[in-house]
Design a protein around this motif. Sequence first.
Motif, PDB file in Angstrom:
ATOM      1  N   VAL A   1       0.837  -1.207   0.000  1.00 24.24           N
ATOM      2  CA  VAL A   1       0.000   0.000   0.000  1.00 24.24           C
ATOM      3  C   VAL A   1       0.868   1.252   0.000  1.00 24.24           C
ATOM      4  O   VAL A   1       0.607   2.202  -0.750  1.00 24.24           O
ATOM      5  N   LEU A   2       1.889   1.257   0.823  1.00 28.20           N
ATOM      6  CA  LEU A   2       2.749   2.436   0.940  1.00 28.20           C
ATOM      7  C   LEU A   2       3.641   2.625  -0.283  1.00 28.20           C
ATOM      8  O   LEU A   2       3.849   3.757  -0.735  1.00 28.20           O
ATOM      9  N   GLU A   3       4.159   1.533  -0.819  1.00 29.29           N
ATOM     10  CA  GLU A   3       5.067   1.642  -1.975  1.00 29.29           C
ATOM     11  C   GLU A   3       4.318   1.923  -3.270  1.00 29.29           C
ATOM     12  O   GLU A   3       4.783   2.711  -4.094  1.00 29.29           O
ATOM     13  N   GLN A   4       3.156   1.305  -3.440  1.00 29.02           N
ATOM     14  CA  GLN A   4       2.432   1.442  -4.707  1.00 29.02           C
ATOM     15  C   GLN A   4       1.324   2.494  -4.654  1.00 29.02           C
ATOM     16  O   GLN A   4       0.711   2.784  -5.678  1.00 29.02           O
ATOM     17  N   ARG A   5       1.067   3.001  -3.447  1.00 29.72           N
ATOM     18  CA  ARG A   5       0.052   4.044  -3.247  1.00 29.72           C
ATOM     19  C   ARG A   5      -1.324   3.587  -3.766  1.00 29.72           C
ATOM     20  O   ARG A   5      -2.060   4.341  -4.392  1.00 29.72           O
ATOM     21  N   THR A   6      -1.658   2.329  -3.464  1.00 32.83           N
ATOM     22  CA  THR A   6      -2.881   1.726  -3.987  1.00 32.83           C
ATOM     23  C   THR A   6      -4.158   2.340  -3.417  1.00 32.83           C
ATOM     24  O   THR A   6      -5.236   2.118  -3.974  1.00 32.83           O
ATOM     25  N   PHE A   7      -4.063   3.108  -2.332  1.00 33.93           N
ATOM     26  CA  PHE A   7      -5.252   3.737  -1.753  1.00 33.93           C
ATOM     27  C   PHE A   7      -5.216   5.261  -1.898  1.00 33.93           C
ATOM     28  O   PHE A   7      -5.974   5.972  -1.251  1.00 33.93           O
ATOM     29  N   LYS A   8      -4.362   5.738  -2.790  1.00 34.72           N
ATOM     30  CA  LYS A   8      -4.258   7.178  -3.056  1.00 34.72           C
ATOM     31  C   LYS A   8      -5.589   7.735  -3.559  1.00 34.72           C
ATOM     32  O   LYS A   8      -6.083   8.750  -3.066  1.00 34.72           O
ATOM     33  N   ALA A   9      -6.186   7.085  -4.537  1.00 32.91           N
ATOM     34  CA  ALA A   9      -7.451   7.558  -5.105  1.00 32.91           C
ATOM     35  C   ALA A   9      -8.570   7.538  -4.061  1.00 32.91           C
ATOM     36  O   ALA A   9      -9.413   8.442  -4.030  1.00 32.91           O
ATOM     37  N   ALA A  10      -8.573   6.537  -3.195  1.00 27.73           N
ATOM     38  CA  ALA A  10      -9.600   6.455  -2.151  1.00 27.73           C
ATOM     39  C   ALA A  10      -9.476   7.633  -1.183  1.00 27.73           C
ATOM     40  O   ALA A  10     -10.486   8.211  -0.773  1.00 27.73           O
ATOM     41  N   VAL A  11      -8.254   7.995  -0.832  1.00 21.71           N
ATOM     42  CA  VAL A  11      -8.059   9.145   0.064  1.00 21.71           C
ATOM     43  C   VAL A  11      -8.375  10.445  -0.678  1.00 21.71           C
ATOM     44  O   VAL A  11      -8.953  11.368  -0.087  1.00 21.71           O
ATOM     45  N   ASP A  12      -8.066  10.517  -1.959  1.00 23.85           N
ATOM     46  CA  ASP A  12      -8.462  11.688  -2.748  1.00 23.85           C
ATOM     47  C   ASP A  12      -9.981  11.876  -2.692  1.00 23.85           C
ATOM     48  O   ASP A  12     -10.471  13.003  -2.533  1.00 23.85           O
ATOM     49  N   ARG A  13     -10.722  10.776  -2.808  1.00 23.86           N
ATOM     50  CA  ARG A  13     -12.190  10.856  -2.721  1.00 23.86           C
ATOM     51  C   ARG A  13     -12.623  11.329  -1.332  1.00 23.86           C
ATOM     52  O   ARG A  13     -13.549  12.133  -1.204  1.00 23.86           O
ATOM     53  N   ASP A  14     -11.952  10.834  -0.290  1.00 25.81           N
ATOM     54  CA  ASP A  14     -12.268  11.290   1.073  1.00 25.81           C
ATOM     55  C   ASP A  14     -12.035  12.794   1.207  1.00 25.81           C
ATOM     56  O   ASP A  14     -12.846  13.503   1.804  1.00 25.81           O
ATOM     57  N   TRP A  15     -10.918  13.259   0.679  1.00 26.91           N
ATOM     58  CA  TRP A  15     -10.607  14.687   0.774  1.00 26.91           C
ATOM     59  C   TRP A  15     -11.686  15.506   0.064  1.00 26.91           C
ATOM     60  O   TRP A  15     -12.119  16.548   0.556  1.00 26.91           O
ATOM     61  N   GLN A  16     -12.135  15.036  -1.091  1.00 25.37           N
ATOM     62  CA  GLN A  16     -13.197  15.736  -1.826  1.00 25.37           C
ATOM     63  C   GLN A  16     -14.485  15.737  -1.007  1.00 25.37           C
ATOM     64  O   GLN A  16     -15.160  16.762  -0.896  1.00 25.37           O
ATOM     65  N   LEU A  17     -14.830  14.597  -0.432  1.00 26.33           N
ATOM     66  CA  LEU A  17     -16.034  14.503   0.390  1.00 26.33           C
ATOM     67  C   LEU A  17     -15.943  15.437   1.593  1.00 26.33           C
ATOM     68  O   LEU A  17     -16.915  16.114   1.938  1.00 26.33           O
ATOM     69  N   SER A  18     -14.796  15.500   2.227  1.00 26.90           N
ATOM     70  CA  SER A  18     -14.649  16.382   3.385  1.00 26.90           C
ATOM     71  C   SER A  18     -14.807  17.846   2.979  1.00 26.90           C
ATOM     72  O   SER A  18     -15.364  18.645   3.726  1.00 26.90           O
ATOM     73  N   ARG A  19     -14.346  18.199   1.778  1.00 27.11           N
ATOM     74  CA  ARG A  19     -14.559  19.570   1.281  1.00 27.11           C
ATOM     75  C   ARG A  19     -16.045  19.815   1.033  1.00 27.11           C
ATOM     76  O   ARG A  19     -16.575  20.881   1.357  1.00 27.11           O
ATOM     77  N   GLU A  20     -16.735  18.838   0.444  1.00 25.63           N
ATOM     78  CA  GLU A  20     -18.169  18.973   0.182  1.00 25.63           C
ATOM     79  C   GLU A  20     -18.957  19.138   1.480  1.00 25.63           C
ATOM     80  O   GLU A  20     -19.929  19.888   1.526  1.00 25.63           O
ATOM     81  N   TYR A  21     -18.544  18.436   2.525  1.00 23.98           N
ATOM     82  CA  TYR A  21     -19.200  18.558   3.830  1.00 23.98           C
ATOM     83  C   TYR A  21     -18.849  19.869   4.525  1.00 23.98           C
ATOM     84  O   TYR A  21     -19.492  20.250   5.491  1.00 23.98           O
ATOM     85  N   GLY A  22     -17.815  20.550   4.054  1.00 17.53           N
ATOM     86  CA  GLY A  22     -17.393  21.793   4.694  1.00 17.53           C
ATOM     87  C   GLY A  22     -16.594  21.570   5.964  1.00 17.53           C
ATOM     88  O   GLY A  22     -16.547  22.430   6.836  1.00 17.53           O
ATOM     89  N   ILE A  23     -15.945  20.434   6.075  1.00 19.30           N
ATOM     90  CA  ILE A  23     -15.173  20.111   7.267  1.00 19.30           C
ATOM     91  C   ILE A  23     -13.950  21.018   7.337  1.00 19.30           C
ATOM     92  O   ILE A  23     -13.250  21.211   6.358  1.00 19.30           O
ATOM     93  N   THR A  24     -13.722  21.572   8.523  1.00 21.13           N
ATOM     94  CA  THR A  24     -12.604  22.500   8.719  1.00 21.13           C
ATOM     95  C   THR A  24     -11.617  22.034   9.780  1.00 21.13           C
ATOM     96  O   THR A  24     -10.600  22.690   9.991  1.00 21.13           O
ATOM     97  N   GLY A  25     -11.902  20.954  10.457  1.00 22.01           N
ATOM     98  CA  GLY A  25     -11.001  20.484  11.505  1.00 22.01           C
ATOM     99  C   GLY A  25     -11.256  19.035  11.847  1.00 22.01           C
ATOM    100  O   GLY A  25     -12.247  18.444  11.406  1.00 22.01           O
ATOM    101  N   VAL A  26     -10.345  18.482  12.620  1.00 18.45           N
ATOM    102  CA  VAL A  26     -10.469  17.090  13.033  1.00 18.45           C
ATOM    103  C   VAL A  26     -10.406  16.999  14.554  1.00 18.45           C
ATOM    104  O   VAL A  26      -9.754  17.825  15.177  1.00 18.45           O
ATOM    105  N   PRO A  27     -11.091  16.033  15.106  1.00 17.87           N
ATOM    106  CA  PRO A  27     -12.037  15.154  14.421  1.00 17.87           C
ATOM    107  C   PRO A  27     -13.352  15.886  14.144  1.00 17.87           C
ATOM    108  O   PRO A  27     -13.713  16.817  14.866  1.00 17.87           O
ATOM    109  N   THR A  28     -14.041  15.476  13.118  1.00 21.49           N
ATOM    110  CA  THR A  28     -15.408  15.915  12.842  1.00 21.49           C
ATOM    111  C   THR A  28     -16.256  14.662  12.819  1.00 21.49           C
ATOM    112  O   THR A  28     -15.908  13.677  12.173  1.00 21.49           O
ATOM    113  N   PHE A  29     -17.354  14.707  13.534  1.00 21.57           N
ATOM    114  CA  PHE A  29     -18.266  13.573  13.606  1.00 21.57           C
ATOM    115  C   PHE A  29     -19.523  13.949  12.829  1.00 21.57           C
ATOM    116  O   PHE A  29     -20.108  15.007  13.067  1.00 21.57           O
TER     117      PHE A  29
END
Length: 186
Positions: A127-155
Motif C-alpha cells: 500500500v505504501l510503496e504502490q500508493r494503492t489507496f491514493k485515489a480512495a483518500v483523494d475521494r475522502d478529501w473531496q467529500l470532506s470539502r463537500e461537507y465543509g469540514i474545517t477540523g479534526v475530528p469531525t463527527f
Amino acid sequence: MRIERLKTEHHVKIEWVHFPLHPDTPTAGRALADLFGGRNVDLAARHAQMKARMTAEGLPYGERTMTYNSRLAQELGKWADTQPGGDAIHDALFRAYFVETRDISRPAVLLEIAEHAGLPAAGAREVLEQRTFKAAVDRDWQLSREYGITGVPTFVAGRYGVVGAQPYEALEQLVRKAAAEGDTEA
C-alpha cells in the motif's frame, strides 16, 4: 472509548473519512511554532487545553512540537479498513502521533505501527510503496470539502455534524438527532 460505546449502545457503523489537515506539510515535518507563527497562538495554552480535553475523555496526549504530513498514514488507514481487525490502526496512529509524537510520514514508522496493530506487513508495504489507496483518500478529501469540514475530528451523522474532541453526550445527541430525522423520513 466514546466511539466503541456509540457502536455498542446505538449500533452505529463507523466510517473513517480522511481530511487534508495541513496537506502542504513538507516530508521533514514542520515545527508547530512555524505552523502557527503570526497567528497569535499561545502554544503552551493550546497544549494545556488539548491535554485537558483528552484527559477528560480518558485519552493520553503527549507534548508535540512538530507536525508531520499524514497523507501516507491516511492511505494506510484506508487500506486497514478493508482488513480484518483493521480498525486497530486508527488508535495506533493516534497514539503514535499524538502521544508518542512519532513522525507518521515515514514509511518505516507506518510499517511498524501496522505490524503492531496486527496487520500484514507485506500488505501494508505494498500500500505504501504502490500508493494503492491514493485515489480512495483523494475521494475522502473531496467529500470532506463537500461537507465543509474545517477540523479534526469531525463527527457526522445524517445531515448533522460536530467538530472537535466532543464528550460522549454530544456524540450521543448527534446520533439521536440523525436517527430521529431518519425515522420521520422513512
